[in-house]
Design a protein around this motif. Structure first.
Motif, PDB file in Angstrom:
ATOM      1  N   PHE A 108       0.855  -1.187   0.000  1.00  0.00           N
ATOM      2  CA  PHE A 108       0.000   0.000   0.000  1.00  0.00           C
ATOM      3  C   PHE A 108       0.895   1.243   0.000  1.00  0.00           C
ATOM      4  N   ILE A 109       0.703   2.076  -1.005  1.00  0.00           N
ATOM      5  CA  ILE A 109       1.530   3.268  -1.175  1.00  0.00           C
ATOM      6  C   ILE A 109       0.764   4.484  -0.664  1.00  0.00           C
ATOM      7  N   ASP A 110       1.390   5.233   0.201  1.00  0.00           N
ATOM      8  CA  ASP A 110       0.753   6.443   0.726  1.00  0.00           C
ATOM      9  C   ASP A 110       1.823   7.324   1.363  1.00  0.00           C
ATOM     10  N   THR A 111       2.539   8.065   0.542  1.00  0.00           N
ATOM     11  CA  THR A 111       3.662   8.863   1.065  1.00  0.00           C
ATOM     12  C   THR A 111       3.852  10.120   0.228  1.00  0.00           C
ATOM     13  N   LEU A 133      13.753  -1.654  -5.941  1.00  0.00           N
ATOM     14  CA  LEU A 133      13.329  -1.729  -7.344  1.00  0.00           C
ATOM     15  C   LEU A 133      13.911  -2.992  -7.977  1.00  0.00           C
ATOM     16  N   TYR A 134      15.178  -3.215  -7.701  1.00  0.00           N
ATOM     17  CA  TYR A 134      15.923  -4.350  -8.248  1.00  0.00           C
ATOM     18  C   TYR A 134      15.358  -5.679  -7.735  1.00  0.00           C
ATOM     19  N   GLU A 135      15.164  -5.767  -6.435  1.00  0.00           N
ATOM     20  CA  GLU A 135      14.731  -7.037  -5.841  1.00  0.00           C
ATOM     21  C   GLU A 135      13.265  -7.338  -6.128  1.00  0.00           C
ATOM     22  N   PHE A 136      12.416  -6.317  -6.071  1.00  0.00           N
ATOM     23  CA  PHE A 136      10.998  -6.566  -6.334  1.00  0.00           C
ATOM     24  C   PHE A 136      10.780  -7.000  -7.785  1.00  0.00           C
ATOM     25  N   MET A 137      11.635  -6.501  -8.688  1.00  0.00           N
ATOM     26  CA  MET A 137      11.469  -6.862 -10.088  1.00  0.00           C
ATOM     27  C   MET A 137      11.671  -8.362 -10.308  1.00  0.00           C
ATOM     28  N   THR A 138      12.476  -8.985  -9.456  1.00  0.00           N
ATOM     29  CA  THR A 138      12.763 -10.411  -9.650  1.00  0.00           C
ATOM     30  C   THR A 138      12.233 -11.268  -8.505  1.00  0.00           C
ATOM     31  N   LEU A 139      11.356 -10.714  -7.681  1.00  0.00           N
ATOM     32  CA  LEU A 139      10.816 -11.455  -6.544  1.00  0.00           C
ATOM     33  C   LEU A 139       9.881 -12.557  -7.049  1.00  0.00           C
ATOM     34  N   ARG A 140      10.179 -13.795  -6.675  1.00  0.00           N
ATOM     35  CA  ARG A 140       9.470 -14.932  -7.262  1.00  0.00           C
ATOM     36  C   ARG A 140       8.175 -15.267  -6.523  1.00  0.00           C
ATOM     37  N   GLY A 152       4.167   9.618  -3.824  1.00  0.00           N
ATOM     38  CA  GLY A 152       5.162  10.651  -4.070  1.00  0.00           C
ATOM     39  C   GLY A 152       6.527  10.087  -4.417  1.00  0.00           C
ATOM     40  N   SER A 153       6.891  10.185  -5.676  1.00  0.00           N
ATOM     41  CA  SER A 153       8.272  10.009  -6.122  1.00  0.00           C
ATOM     42  C   SER A 153       8.858   8.613  -5.849  1.00  0.00           C
ATOM     43  N   GLY A 154      10.185   8.570  -5.773  1.00  0.00           N
ATOM     44  CA  GLY A 154      10.890   7.306  -5.554  1.00  0.00           C
ATOM     45  C   GLY A 154      10.467   6.626  -4.263  1.00  0.00           C
ATOM     46  N   GLY A 155      10.037   7.417  -3.308  1.00  0.00           N
ATOM     47  CA  GLY A 155       9.576   6.876  -2.035  1.00  0.00           C
ATOM     48  C   GLY A 155       8.324   6.036  -2.180  1.00  0.00           C
ATOM     49  N   ALA A 156       7.546   6.333  -3.208  1.00  0.00           N
ATOM     50  CA  ALA A 156       6.356   5.540  -3.515  1.00  0.00           C
ATOM     51  C   ALA A 156       6.733   4.355  -4.406  1.00  0.00           C
ATOM     52  N   LEU A 157       7.565   4.631  -5.402  1.00  0.00           N
ATOM     53  CA  LEU A 157       7.955   3.591  -6.356  1.00  0.00           C
ATOM     54  C   LEU A 157       8.651   2.414  -5.671  1.00  0.00           C
ATOM     55  N   MET A 167      -5.113   2.108  -8.198  1.00  0.00           N
ATOM     56  CA  MET A 167      -5.129   3.390  -7.489  1.00  0.00           C
ATOM     57  C   MET A 167      -6.546   3.713  -7.061  1.00  0.00           C
ATOM     58  N   LEU A 168      -6.692   4.217  -5.839  1.00  0.00           N
ATOM     59  CA  LEU A 168      -7.997   4.726  -5.446  1.00  0.00           C
ATOM     60  C   LEU A 168      -8.330   5.894  -6.380  1.00  0.00           C
ATOM     61  N   GLU A 169      -9.615   6.068  -6.590  1.00  0.00           N
ATOM     62  CA  GLU A 169     -10.089   7.041  -7.574  1.00  0.00           C
ATOM     63  C   GLU A 169      -9.471   8.438  -7.433  1.00  0.00           C
ATOM     64  N   ASN A 170      -9.289   8.880  -6.184  1.00  0.00           N
ATOM     65  CA  ASN A 170      -8.743  10.223  -5.982  1.00  0.00           C
ATOM     66  C   ASN A 170      -7.245  10.241  -5.712  1.00  0.00           C
ATOM     67  N   ALA A 171      -6.646   9.062  -5.667  1.00  0.00           N
ATOM     68  CA  ALA A 171      -5.215   9.001  -5.355  1.00  0.00           C
ATOM     69  C   ALA A 171      -4.398   9.634  -6.472  1.00  0.00           C
ATOM     70  N   VAL A 172      -3.212  10.095  -6.116  1.00  0.00           N
ATOM     71  CA  VAL A 172      -2.315  10.698  -7.108  1.00  0.00           C
ATOM     72  C   VAL A 172      -0.964   9.994  -7.059  1.00  0.00           C
ATOM     73  N   TYR A 173      -0.267  10.028  -8.177  1.00  0.00           N
ATOM     74  CA  TYR A 173       1.038   9.377  -8.274  1.00  0.00           C
ATOM     75  C   TYR A 173       1.908  10.310  -9.112  1.00  0.00           C
ATOM     76  N   SER A 174       3.038  10.731  -8.565  1.00  0.00           N
ATOM     77  CA  SER A 174       3.802  11.753  -9.282  1.00  0.00           C
ATOM     78  C   SER A 174       5.299  11.623  -9.053  1.00  0.00           C
ATOM     79  N   VAL A 175       6.055  12.219  -9.963  1.00  0.00           N
ATOM     80  CA  VAL A 175       7.515  12.140  -9.912  1.00  0.00           C
ATOM     81  C   VAL A 175       8.075  13.012  -8.798  1.00  0.00           C
ATOM     82  N   ILE A 176       7.316  14.023  -8.424  1.00  0.00           N
ATOM     83  CA  ILE A 176       7.709  14.957  -7.360  1.00  0.00           C
ATOM     84  C   ILE A 176       6.411  15.614  -6.909  1.00  0.00           C
TER      85      ILE A 176
END
Ligand code: ZN
Lengths: 273, 288
Positions: A108-111, A133-140, A152-157, A167-176
């Protein structure tokens, strides 16, 4: 909310509403038998990220979530949902554990973003995010993520490398943050609203950019108006996402996870003569 | 300018050996001035304090690759405007004209002391080498090429972070490049990163931090968050060496700090040490 056109800035205001439900509200409504686990085994326990094992729909799952506070005391404890490297390393530890025991991972992303501070730099905020990012990409094991409010940003990614993202309807996702965007590109933080409206940060934008796969409906006015219904909607989408990914062969799953991100990007290409 | 013309200009720059005419260099670390000739003879390293100044990707390739060994890959990639940010296309053309680059990274294949490798060099003169779609794609292709050709990958990083003008699309390049790094690693490929001034933000938080071996140039700025952002948060001035290469070494995020003059030798040695018997590709020429 069909009768009302909300601007991206309106949506940002909704997710920043003081009564916006957090993972702590949703957890008991969506999961049972939750056992919280603490610490990254290196440095400490970052309360901005909550993690543990529990049941979803009767089956064991690992939950990893960024935690917003609902009042000033909670916010002090969870550092306004801005994780340190220790939080991301706890998340990774729990994800590797889920892989070992073949449990799906639900993030759950919320930061507003990863924490910017001296300790965070000394303990390698950049490395901690990169490693996830590296480990989740190959997590089996299947990984699904839901953006509850602010992504928010890399902290969310760092919790967003997954097989499917909702995404919840009103949620936002952004680079900054829109404020940061305005201040960096226009040297004027007060143009936050304008930035917000051109950055393409809404759930619909994320779907059209190939980042999000599902939009979870919120009750009129936002999730805070009916937490139970929102939780039910989240459950339904989780159910759907887990079902479609749990049936795949694990190598196929990893290929499609890689390709989900591999595809993202817009550029032209000419073959030089 | 047409992209074809630009590519020709890029090629010309590689073939034309000139000393760029610039005003005297004022070192951002020690504030001392040095004339361009002295600086360029010293590999663009400040002779007073040893700060390794920012250099163009062309200069980097010239001083790193064996002469004539470099072949560029994926040079036809150019940015679009994924979130339709006003003025972005104009900004890109302006940067292309100014730098002679099509984007903030050049990738290719070369040899370094006869060791063949895939190489990528980011250039901070192009929009602070921020990572948008093209940078993300070219870096990803470099990982994939290294994996396919079973070659080591050497990336010289420099970046202000994500390319804000591409919004969420730029953020996703962090996942894309890190995923490609993970795949190369799983295939047993060697990945060496050289962190140069400045390596920050989304590039630090993705492929730059994922090398099997992480090298840094002396006094390079390396970190995640911007210094001013942190100072704003903690309401204090930070020490001068905060987020320096030396700071990163001390805190365990860099394997070694290597002077520019020793870079070729270090990289080629490392490549050889990662072969099962440590052998050379080509026997060493007799010492002169
Ligand atoms: Zn100096």
């Amino acid at each position: 909310m069909d009768d009302l056109i909300l601007t991206p800035f309106d949506r940002l205001s909704i997710v920043r509403h003081k009564n916006r439900p957090t993972i702590k509200d949703y957890l008991p409504l969506i999961f049972t038998d939750f056992f919280e686990m603490h610490g990254d085994r290196y440095h400490g326990d970052d309360r901005a990220i909550l993690g543990g094992i529990c049941r979803f729909d009767g089956k064991p799952v690992t939950v990893i979530a960024e935690v917003k506070g609902r009042d000033v005391f909670e916010n002090k404890e969870v550092n306004f949902a801005m994780p340190h490297p220790d939080g991301y390393r706890k998340a990774l530890r729990l994800a590797k554990q889920a892989e070992k025991f073949s449990r799906p991972v639900i993030c759950f992303i919320d930061t507003p973003g990863a924490y910017c501070g001296v300790g965070a730099e000394k303990r390698g905020q950049g490395e901690a995010i990169a490693r996830n990012l590296y480990e989740f990409m190959t997590l089996r094991t299947p990984v699904v993520s839901v953006v509850l409010g602010e992504g928010g940003s890399g902290g969310a990614l760092a919790l967003g490398v997954c097989d499917e993202l909702a995404m919840l309807e009103n949620a936002v996702y952004s680079v900054i943050s829109p404020r940061g965007f305005a201040s960096l590109l226009w040297k004027d933080a007060s143009r936050e609203e304008e930035a917000c409206n051109i950055m393409r940060i809404t759930a619909e934008d994320a779907v059209s950019l190939g980042v999000a796969d599902h939009i979870i409906a919120e009750p009129a006015g936002g999730a805070h108006n009916d937490m139970e219904t929102t939780a039910e909607n989240i459950s339904k989408t989780l159910c759907k996402m887990l079902k479609s990914n749990s049936q795949k062969n694990i190598d196929d799953l990893l290929n499609s996870r890689y390709n989900k991100f591999r595809r993202i990007g817009e550029f032209s290409e000419i073959t030089p003569s | 300018m047409q992209l074809e013309d630009l590519l020709k200009q890029v090629t010309d720059r590689f073939n034309f050996d000139d000393t760029p005419k610039q005003p005297p260099f004022k070192c951002p670390r020690c504030s001392e001035s040095t004339d361009t000739k002295t600086l360029s003879d010293n590999m663009w390293v400040c002779p007073k304090c040893g700060y390794h100044s920012r250099i163009s990707a062309f200069d980097r390739i010239k001083m790193t690759a064996d002469e004539g060994s470099f072949t560029e890959t994926d040079k036809g990639l150019s940015s679009l405007n994924p979130i339709e940010f006003p003025g972005y296309e104009e900004k890109i053309s302006e940067m292309q004209e100014k730098t002679g680059l099509t984007e903030a990274v050049i990738t290719g294949i070369c040899t370094i002391h006869n060791e063949k490798c895939v190489i990528g060099v980011m250039d901070s003169h192009f929009m602070m080498a921020s990572m948008g779609s093209v940078v993300g794609e070219k870096i990803t292709r470099a990982f994939e090429l290294a994996q396919r050709e079973k070659l080591p990958l050497v990336l010289f990083t420099a970046s202000g972070g994500a390319r804000m003008q591409e919004g969420l699309v730029s953020l996703m390049q962090m996942a894309k490049t890190s995923g490609a790094a993970a795949r190369l690693s799983q295939s047993g490929g060697l990945y060496i990163t050289v962190l140069t001034d400045p390596t920050t933000g989304g590039v630090t938080a993705s492929f730059a931090s994922l090398g099997d071996v992480i090298i840094a140039e002396p006094k390079a700025l390396i970190g995640f968050a911007g210094r001013r952002v942190i100072e704003g948060t903690i309401k204090q001035r930070l020490p001068e060496d905060f987020q320096s290469a030396e700071f990163m070494l001390e805190n365990g995020f860099v394997d070694m700090i290597v002077d520019r003059k020793n870079m070729r030798r270090t990289i080629s040695h490392l490549i050889r040490l990662h072969r099962p018997n440590g052998e050379r590709t080509v026997p060493e020429a007799p010492a002169k």
